[in-house]
Scaffold this motif. Structure first.
Motif, PDB file in Angstrom:
ATOM      1  N   HIS A   1      23.913  40.696  73.121  1.00 48.17           N
ATOM      2  CA  HIS A   1      22.473  40.901  73.103  1.00 48.17           C
ATOM      3  C   HIS A   1      21.962  40.350  71.783  1.00 48.17           C
ATOM      4  O   HIS A   1      22.734  40.186  70.840  1.00 48.17           O
ATOM      5  N   GLN A   2      20.686  40.063  71.707  1.00 47.15           N
ATOM      6  CA  GLN A   2      20.125  39.582  70.445  1.00 47.15           C
ATOM      7  C   GLN A   2      19.020  40.512  69.987  1.00 47.15           C
ATOM      8  O   GLN A   2      18.372  41.160  70.802  1.00 47.15           O
ATOM      9  N   GLY A   3      18.833  40.566  68.699  1.00 46.69           N
ATOM     10  CA  GLY A   3      17.775  41.387  68.133  1.00 46.69           C
ATOM     11  C   GLY A   3      18.167  41.878  66.754  1.00 46.69           C
ATOM     12  O   GLY A   3      19.272  41.642  66.280  1.00 46.69           O
ATOM     13  N   ALA A   4      17.234  42.560  66.132  1.00 44.87           N
ATOM     14  CA  ALA A   4      17.444  43.046  64.770  1.00 44.87           C
ATOM     15  C   ALA A   4      18.356  44.273  64.760  1.00 44.87           C
ATOM     16  O   ALA A   4      18.171  45.190  65.550  1.00 44.87           O
ATOM     17  N   ALA A   5      19.331  44.257  63.879  1.00 45.74           N
ATOM     18  CA  ALA A   5      20.230  45.392  63.679  1.00 45.74           C
ATOM     19  C   ALA A   5      20.644  45.425  62.217  1.00 45.74           C
ATOM     20  O   ALA A   5      20.707  44.382  61.560  1.00 45.74           O
ATOM     21  N   ILE A   6      20.913  46.589  61.725  1.00 40.94           N
ATOM     22  CA  ILE A   6      21.317  46.777  60.330  1.00 40.94           C
ATOM     23  C   ILE A   6      22.669  47.468  60.317  1.00 40.94           C
ATOM     24  O   ILE A   6      22.863  48.491  60.977  1.00 40.94           O
ATOM     25  N   ALA A   7      23.617  46.893  59.568  1.00 43.35           N
ATOM     26  CA  ALA A   7      24.935  47.495  59.414  1.00 43.35           C
ATOM     27  C   ALA A   7      24.932  48.347  58.148  1.00 43.35           C
ATOM     28  O   ALA A   7      24.634  47.851  57.064  1.00 43.35           O
ATOM     29  N   GLU A   8      25.250  49.619  58.311  1.00 46.58           N
ATOM     30  CA  GLU A   8      25.380  50.542  57.182  1.00 46.58           C
ATOM     31  C   GLU A   8      26.789  51.112  57.229  1.00 46.58           C
ATOM     32  O   GLU A   8      27.040  52.100  57.907  1.00 46.58           O
ATOM     33  N   GLY A   9      27.723  50.432  56.565  1.00 48.54           N
ATOM     34  CA  GLY A   9      29.129  50.794  56.682  1.00 48.54           C
ATOM     35  C   GLY A   9      29.598  50.426  58.079  1.00 48.54           C
ATOM     36  O   GLY A   9      29.454  49.297  58.512  1.00 48.54           O
ATOM     37  N   LYS A  10      30.120  51.386  58.818  1.00 47.25           N
ATOM     38  CA  LYS A  10      30.556  51.149  60.200  1.00 47.25           C
ATOM     39  C   LYS A  10      29.480  51.529  61.207  1.00 47.25           C
ATOM     40  O   LYS A  10      29.684  51.422  62.405  1.00 47.25           O
ATOM     41  N   GLN A  11      28.328  51.978  60.732  1.00 48.03           N
ATOM     42  CA  GLN A  11      27.227  52.413  61.593  1.00 48.03           C
ATOM     43  C   GLN A  11      26.217  51.282  61.765  1.00 48.03           C
ATOM     44  O   GLN A  11      25.835  50.631  60.801  1.00 48.03           O
ATOM     45  N   MET A  12      25.797  51.043  63.019  1.00 49.75           N
ATOM     46  CA  MET A  12      24.775  50.039  63.316  1.00 49.75           C
ATOM     47  C   MET A  12      23.494  50.749  63.742  1.00 49.75           C
ATOM     48  O   MET A  12      23.553  51.701  64.533  1.00 49.75           O
ATOM     49  N   THR A  13      22.354  50.295  63.221  1.00 54.51           N
ATOM     50  CA  THR A  13      21.067  50.844  63.615  1.00 54.51           C
ATOM     51  C   THR A  13      20.109  49.691  63.898  1.00 54.51           C
ATOM     52  O   THR A  13      20.343  48.555  63.487  1.00 54.51           O
ATOM     53  N   GLY A  14      19.042  49.981  64.600  1.00 54.97           N
ATOM     54  CA  GLY A  14      18.028  48.971  64.889  1.00 54.97           C
ATOM     55  C   GLY A  14      17.707  48.916  66.370  1.00 54.97           C
ATOM     56  O   GLY A  14      18.394  49.512  67.210  1.00 54.97           O
ATOM     57  N   ASP A  15      16.637  48.192  66.691  1.00 55.52           N
ATOM     58  CA  ASP A  15      16.152  48.108  68.066  1.00 55.52           C
ATOM     59  C   ASP A  15      17.131  47.446  69.023  1.00 55.52           C
ATOM     60  O   ASP A  15      17.042  47.648  70.231  1.00 55.52           O
ATOM     61  N   ALA A  16      18.037  46.635  68.531  1.00 48.59           N
ATOM     62  CA  ALA A  16      18.960  45.898  69.407  1.00 48.59           C
ATOM     63  C   ALA A  16      20.218  46.690  69.754  1.00 48.59           C
ATOM     64  O   ALA A  16      20.965  46.295  70.640  1.00 48.59           O
ATOM     65  N   VAL A  17      20.460  47.803  69.099  1.00 47.83           N
ATOM     66  CA  VAL A  17      21.729  48.510  69.260  1.00 47.83           C
ATOM     67  C   VAL A  17      21.891  49.106  70.663  1.00 47.83           C
ATOM     68  O   VAL A  17      22.900  48.867  71.331  1.00 47.83           O
ATOM     69  N   ASN A  18      20.936  49.865  71.140  1.00 45.88           N
ATOM     70  CA  ASN A  18      21.081  50.488  72.462  1.00 45.88           C
ATOM     71  C   ASN A  18      21.149  49.461  73.588  1.00 45.88           C
ATOM     72  O   ASN A  18      21.995  49.591  74.479  1.00 45.88           O
ATOM     73  N   PRO A  19      20.284  48.421  73.598  1.00 48.86           N
ATOM     74  CA  PRO A  19      20.449  47.391  74.637  1.00 48.86           C
ATOM     75  C   PRO A  19      21.810  46.700  74.576  1.00 48.86           C
ATOM     76  O   PRO A  19      22.386  46.362  75.600  1.00 48.86           O
ATOM     77  N   ALA A  20      22.338  46.501  73.380  1.00 49.37           N
ATOM     78  CA  ALA A  20      23.662  45.869  73.243  1.00 49.37           C
ATOM     79  C   ALA A  20      24.742  46.770  73.837  1.00 49.37           C
ATOM     80  O   ALA A  20      25.634  46.295  74.551  1.00 49.37           O
ATOM     81  N   LEU A  21      24.668  48.056  73.574  1.00 46.88           N
ATOM     82  CA  LEU A  21      25.645  48.989  74.143  1.00 46.88           C
ATOM     83  C   LEU A  21      25.531  49.038  75.666  1.00 46.88           C
ATOM     84  O   LEU A  21      26.539  49.094  76.369  1.00 46.88           O
ATOM     85  N   HIS A  22      24.300  49.017  76.164  1.00 46.93           N
ATOM     86  CA  HIS A  22      24.097  49.019  77.616  1.00 46.93           C
ATOM     87  C   HIS A  22      24.691  47.759  78.236  1.00 46.93           C
ATOM     88  O   HIS A  22      25.357  47.822  79.276  1.00 46.93           O
ATOM     89  N   THR A  23      24.472  46.611  77.610  1.00 48.83           N
ATOM     90  CA  THR A  23      25.009  45.343  78.121  1.00 48.83           C
ATOM     91  C   THR A  23      26.528  45.381  78.131  1.00 48.83           C
ATOM     92  O   THR A  23      27.157  44.983  79.110  1.00 48.83           O
ATOM     93  N   MET A  24      27.136  45.887  77.054  1.00 51.85           N
ATOM     94  CA  MET A  24      28.590  45.995  77.004  1.00 51.85           C
ATOM     95  C   MET A  24      29.101  46.898  78.126  1.00 51.85           C
ATOM     96  O   MET A  24      30.125  46.620  78.748  1.00 51.85           O
ATOM     97  N   GLY A  25      28.374  47.970  78.405  1.00 50.81           N
ATOM     98  CA  GLY A  25      28.778  48.898  79.449  1.00 50.81           C
ATOM     99  C   GLY A  25      28.764  48.288  80.843  1.00 50.81           C
ATOM    100  O   GLY A  25      29.412  48.783  81.757  1.00 50.81           O
ATOM    101  N   GLN A  26      28.027  47.191  81.017  1.00 45.38           N
ATOM    102  CA  GLN A  26      27.967  46.522  82.310  1.00 45.38           C
ATOM    103  C   GLN A  26      29.183  45.623  82.553  1.00 45.38           C
ATOM    104  O   GLN A  26      29.446  45.215  83.678  1.00 45.38           O
TER     105      GLN A  26
END
Length: 67
Positions: free
Chosen positions: A25-50
């Motif tokens: 997926h594409q979009g803005a995300a911020i890496a804070e250590g091993k944690q990812m945040t941002g608007d693109a994170v949930n759509p990316a996880l959903h895409t991976m789940g497919q």
């Protein structure tokens, strides 16, 4: 990447279970250590789940950019 995993798999210990699924997926995300945040994170996880094991799935956002 899939070919590299297949080569590695042939040398893995018998009985070792491993599978990989990739969602892109594409979009803005911020890496804070091993944690990812941002608007693109949930759509990316959903895409991976497919994706099934040994499958790469792209989101509608990426599909639209490739067209």
């Amino acid at each position: 990447m899939q070919e590299a995993i297949r080569k590695w798999w042939r040398t893995a210990s018998p009985g070792f279970a491993f599978g990989i699924r990739i969602g892109l997926h594409q979009g803005a995300a911020i890496a804070e250590g091993k944690q990812m945040t941002g608007d693109a994170v949930n759509p990316a996880l959903h895409t991976m789940g497919q994706a099934d094991v040994e499958e790469i799935v792209i989101s509608d956002a990426i599909h639209g950019e490739l067209r």
